[in-house]
Each structure stands twice: as structure tokens, then as C-alpha cells.
Write an enzyme that holds these catalytic residues in place. Structure first.
Site, PDB file in Angstrom:
ATOM      1  N   ASP A   1       0.821  -1.209   0.000  1.00 41.79           N
ATOM      2  CA  ASP A   1       0.000   0.000   0.000  1.00 41.79           C
ATOM      3  C   ASP A   1       0.855   1.259   0.000  1.00 41.79           C
ATOM      4  O   ASP A   1       0.686   2.142  -0.854  1.00 41.79           O
ATOM      5  CB  ASP A   1      -0.928   0.016   1.221  1.00 41.79           C
ATOM      6  CG  ASP A   1      -2.084  -0.961   1.092  1.00 41.79           C
ATOM      7  OD1 ASP A   1      -2.274  -1.512   0.002  1.00 41.79           O
ATOM      8  OD2 ASP A   1      -2.787  -1.181   2.095  1.00 41.79           O
TER       9      ASP A   1
ATOM     10  N   ARG B   1      -0.227   4.280  17.759  1.00 40.44           N
ATOM     11  CA  ARG B   1      -0.539   5.304  16.769  1.00 40.44           C
ATOM     12  C   ARG B   1      -0.225   6.727  17.235  1.00 40.44           C
ATOM     13  O   ARG B   1       0.314   7.526  16.456  1.00 40.44           O
ATOM     14  CB  ARG B   1      -2.000   5.199  16.320  1.00 40.44           C
ATOM     15  CG  ARG B   1      -2.341   3.921  15.559  1.00 40.44           C
ATOM     16  CD  ARG B   1      -1.266   3.533  14.582  1.00 40.44           C
ATOM     17  NE  ARG B   1      -1.677   2.463  13.677  1.00 40.44           N
ATOM     18  CZ  ARG B   1      -0.840   1.576  13.154  1.00 40.44           C
ATOM     19  NH1 ARG B   1       0.440   1.636  13.457  1.00 40.44           N
ATOM     20  NH2 ARG B   1      -1.272   0.646  12.332  1.00 40.44           N
TER      21      ARG B   1
ATOM     22  N   ASP C   1      -7.487   3.345  12.448  1.00 38.12           N
ATOM     23  CA  ASP C   1      -6.188   4.012  12.413  1.00 38.12           C
ATOM     24  C   ASP C   1      -6.229   5.393  11.768  1.00 38.12           C
ATOM     25  O   ASP C   1      -5.470   6.283  12.137  1.00 38.12           O
ATOM     26  CB  ASP C   1      -5.165   3.130  11.699  1.00 38.12           C
ATOM     27  CG  ASP C   1      -4.673   1.995  12.580  1.00 38.12           C
ATOM     28  OD1 ASP C   1      -4.821   2.115  13.807  1.00 38.12           O
ATOM     29  OD2 ASP C   1      -4.149   1.009  12.043  1.00 38.12           O
TER      30      ASP C   1
ATOM     31  N   SER D   1      -3.972  -9.233   6.845  1.00 39.35           N
ATOM     32  CA  SER D   1      -3.577  -7.857   7.115  1.00 39.35           C
ATOM     33  C   SER D   1      -3.052  -7.820   8.542  1.00 39.35           C
ATOM     34  O   SER D   1      -3.767  -8.165   9.481  1.00 39.35           O
ATOM     35  CB  SER D   1      -4.784  -6.920   6.964  1.00 39.35           C
ATOM     36  OG  SER D   1      -4.446  -5.611   7.360  1.00 39.35           O
TER      37      SER D   1
END
Length: 408
Positions: free
Chosen positions: A14, A94, A123, A178
Site C-alpha cells: 500500500d 498510533r 487508524d 492484514s
């Protein structure tokens, strides 16, 4: 001179495809920034990959100790667990990543930050709330939400796009989970996990350990030492928090500890199913809880549990850089003053068994808790206490009786 954008870069397909996409649609100079939170060998070869994909520069910023000391430890001290199962591995990383992205953006005089989070996930919220709190002047680019410009819908599309731009990298179109990994955990989504009716294919899925069925037949003992709610030693050996977590990951993974299969409620309103491996974190949380059982009084423990759940929700929703998180954390830190001592545990086939807990601040009194009468406790005192404690029930029963009713 071109404007610069900082790309939160993992090296995966990605974010690799995003590099030429940013140059094509915005004419930015792309500076990649990979934040090392303990991903291990996932960082190998990233510099060459980023440059081949068209980035002008790659930062690899190691924040492992900062992540452990300033994000993981507050969550451990709070007992923060989202929906009773998820130990917040991705959630608490994060804000740490967002902070570093902003630092690099300032260093490079960039005008924007780009991330590869999807429009369905949590996210995007966590990254963007962090950036907004720390650098409200910076633009935020989220390709997956820009469906008029980002037209790729599959790995095959992304590979074809890269190849069309002269980027030939060792990515496969094969389906895979993922995943998100850091020192605290690894998460798995996709494939058979997308249907909650399916059993996880653990032989294919697990990265950090084994299932309890495949764990050793012999238990393994360990001890953890805490000072003011912070782990300082493993098996009597002083270590940094990051070193303790790393070693606990190996021990926990070996014994099938910390595998969680959960259907959770995302911030954006949908349910999602995933499997988390948090071997070391599960052991650390269990040990911390065992020590708090000894040193916290009942009233403080009650309030702390409520605020621990609130803290988990705050972190899960990406609200780290808020006055509320600071206030709840301040309460939690005040409760940790006497969370000092040693916790002994045994690991056996997915289980964590207590093997003894000691603290110089223990509120446990053997003479009070035993069946014999201690100096501080007179059994007769309980009669008056129960009478007063049960007075509302007594009054209610009397009133019901006066009206010909009874409590059922």
C-alpha cells in the site's frame, strides 16, 4: 521548489504504491518515514525499496523505548483493556507514531503528512487526531478516502500501478492476512477471519508463538519486580521495560500465552473480527494486576477499574493528546505510588498461574484474614455493621409488608 509530504511508510504494498501516486497527483517531493516500534525484520531493505519507488529520502526512527515508557506503561498501570480482551497494541502505538511524523515534518519543512489507513478502520482516526492536536496547520492526505484519485481496489491493482511506473518489487498478489506488528503485539485480520463462523487457521496465522496445544508439557516459572507500577526486573535481573517485554514475548509465545480472538466494535460503527497475539503484554498485565490486589484498597480499586475502562476507550478512539487522557492518567499515576513488589508466576499451556506475590506495602494481614481472631478484629463488631449495612433492606421489607406485598 516542490512542497514536501511526509509519508508514514511501512514498506508494504500500500505505502509503496502511494509514493508514485503522490508524485503523480500532487507533484510532491515524497519523504518516507518509517517509525520503528519493534517490528523486527519487517524493516529490512526499506531504504532501497523507498528510493526505488521514488522517495527522496527515508527516515527510520526508532521509538521503541519511548513507546514502552510513555505509552505502554500508562496503559499497563491503568489496566486498560478494550472490551475486556484487546490490550490496545495498535491503538497506543498510533499516537507515538503521529508525534514522530510531526517531528519529521517540522524537520523537513513539509506541508503535509500522508498515511495509508483505510476509510473503514480506526487508524485513520488515531493518526489524524494526533496530527491535528500537534500540528493543526499541516495538511493530511488519506488516499483510501480519495476515491476520485485513488482508484486501486486490490493488491493486483497496486502491483500493476507500480509496474506501470517502473517499480518492480517482490510483492505477490497472493492473499495474506492484514497484520500490524510492534513490540507489544501483532494483529491479524482478513482471510478466514472475516467470517466469525470460521475457526482461525492458527498453524498458518501465528507469528509470535504457538497454540496452547503445542506448548511444552512442563510449566515454566518467572518473577517480575515492580517499582511504583513499573516493571524493573525479570527473574531478579534489572532490565529496561523494552527488554522485559521482549523476553516475556519469547516466554509467552513458547507457552501459548496471549492469543485473543475478538469481534470488536470499531470507532466508525462497524464490528470487525481479528486475532491478536500479545504474549509478553498479557503476562505483564497479569503480574501488575496481581500486585495491585495486594496494595490497593477497595474503594480505590473500584474507581480505578472504571477509569481503566475509560482510559482504554480514550486510547482506542485516538484521543491520546487530550486533557481527558492526561487527567485520567494523573489519577492512575497517583494510585501507583505503592505498587512495588515481586510477582511470581508459572506459564503452562496458555495459562498464567500465580506462584506468590509480595510487597512491602501489602494491605493483606494474615491475622485479620485467618479464621482465628486477631487483635484488630472482634467478630461481635460484625453484628452492628450488618444491621446498619442492611438497614435500607429492612426498612423496605417493612414498608412492603405494610402494603401486603413482599420482596421477590
Amino acid at each position: 521548489m516542490k512542497e514536501k509530504v511526509i509519508l508514514a511508510y511501512s514498506g508494504g504494498l500500500d505505502t509503496t504504491a502511494i509514493i508514485p501516486w503522490l508524485k503523480e497527483h500532487f507533484d510532491y517531493e515524497v519523504v518516507c518515514c518509517c517509525i520503528d516500534c519493534g517490528q523486527g525484520n519487517e524493516l529490512d531493505g526499506l531504504d532501497e525499496r523507498a528510493k526505488l519507488s521514488g522517495a527522496s529520502k527515508l527516515y527510520i526512527e526508532n521509538i521503541i523505548d519511548d513507546f514502552c515508557d510513555h505509552y505502554i506503561i500508562p496503559c499497563v498501570q491503568a489496566g486498560a483493556v478494550y472490551e475486556n480482551k484487546y490490550l490496545l497494541g495498535t491503538s497506543m502505538a498510533r499516537p507515538a507514531i503521529a508525534k514522530k511524523l510531526v517531528e519529521v515534518a517540522r524537520r523537513e519543512n513539509a506541508t503535509a503528512i500522508c498515511h495509508g489507513a483505510t476509510g473503514k478502520g480506526n487508524d485513520q482516526i488515531r493518526f489524524e487526531l494526533g496530527i491535528k492536536a500537534l500540528a493543526p496547520d499541516l495538511k493530511i492526505i488519506a488516499p483510501w478516502r480519495m476515491t476520485d484519485l485513488w482508484t486501486m481496489q486490490s493488491r493486483e491493482d497496486e502491483i500493476a500501478y507500480c509496474q506501470a511506473h517502473g517499480i518492480h518489487l517482490p510483492f505477490s498478489a497472493d492473499n495474506s492476512y492484514s497484520r500490524d506488528r510492534n513490540l507489544w503485539h501483532i494483529s491479524h485480520e482478513g482471510l478466514e477471519l472475516e467470517d466469525p463462523a470460521n475457526e482461525p487457521d492458527y498453524d498458518h496465522l501465528l507469528v509470535l508463538g504457538v497454540t496452547p496445544q503445542k506448548a511444552p508439557d512442563e510449566a515454566e516459572s518467572l518473577s517480575l519486580t515492580f517499582e511504583r507500577g513499573v516493571p524493573t526486573a525479570l527473574n531478579g535481573q534489572p532490565m529496561k521495560v523494552s527488554e522485559i517485554i521482549e523476553k516475556l514475548n519469547a516466554l509467552g509465545g513458547k507457552h501459548g500465552i496471549g492469543i485473543v480472538d475478538i469481534v470488536e466494535n470499531r470507532v466508525v460503527g462497524m464490528k470487525s473480527r481479528g486475532v491478536y497475539e500479545t504474549p509478553g503484554g498479557t503476562i505483564l498485565m497479569e503480574a501488575h494486576d496481581a500486585l495491585e490486589e495486594l496494595v490497593l484498597d477497595r474503594a480505590t480499586m473500584d474507581v480505578k477499574k472504571d477509569l481503566g475502562n475509560r482510559f482504554a476507550q480514550i486510547v482506542y478512539e485516538g484521543k491520546w493528546f487530550t486533557p481527558l487522557r492526561e487527567a485520567v492518567q494523573a489519577f492512575v499515576e497517583s494510585t501507583q505510588k505503592y505498587v512495588t513488589g515481586e510477582v511470581k508466576l508459572k506459564l503452562y499451556k496458555g495459562n498464567i498461574l500465580k506462584a506468590g506475590t509480595t510487597s512491602p506495602y501489602s494491605l493483606y494481614s494474615e491475622s485479620l484474614a485467618s479464621f482465628t481472631t486477631g487483635e484488630l478484629y472482634d467478630h461481635h463488631d460484625a453484628s452492628g455493621f450488618i444491621t446498619l449495612f442492611g438497614l435500607p433492606l429492612t426498612v423496605r421489607a417493612m414498608k412492603l409488608a405494610e402494603n401486603g406485598e413482599s420482596c421477590e
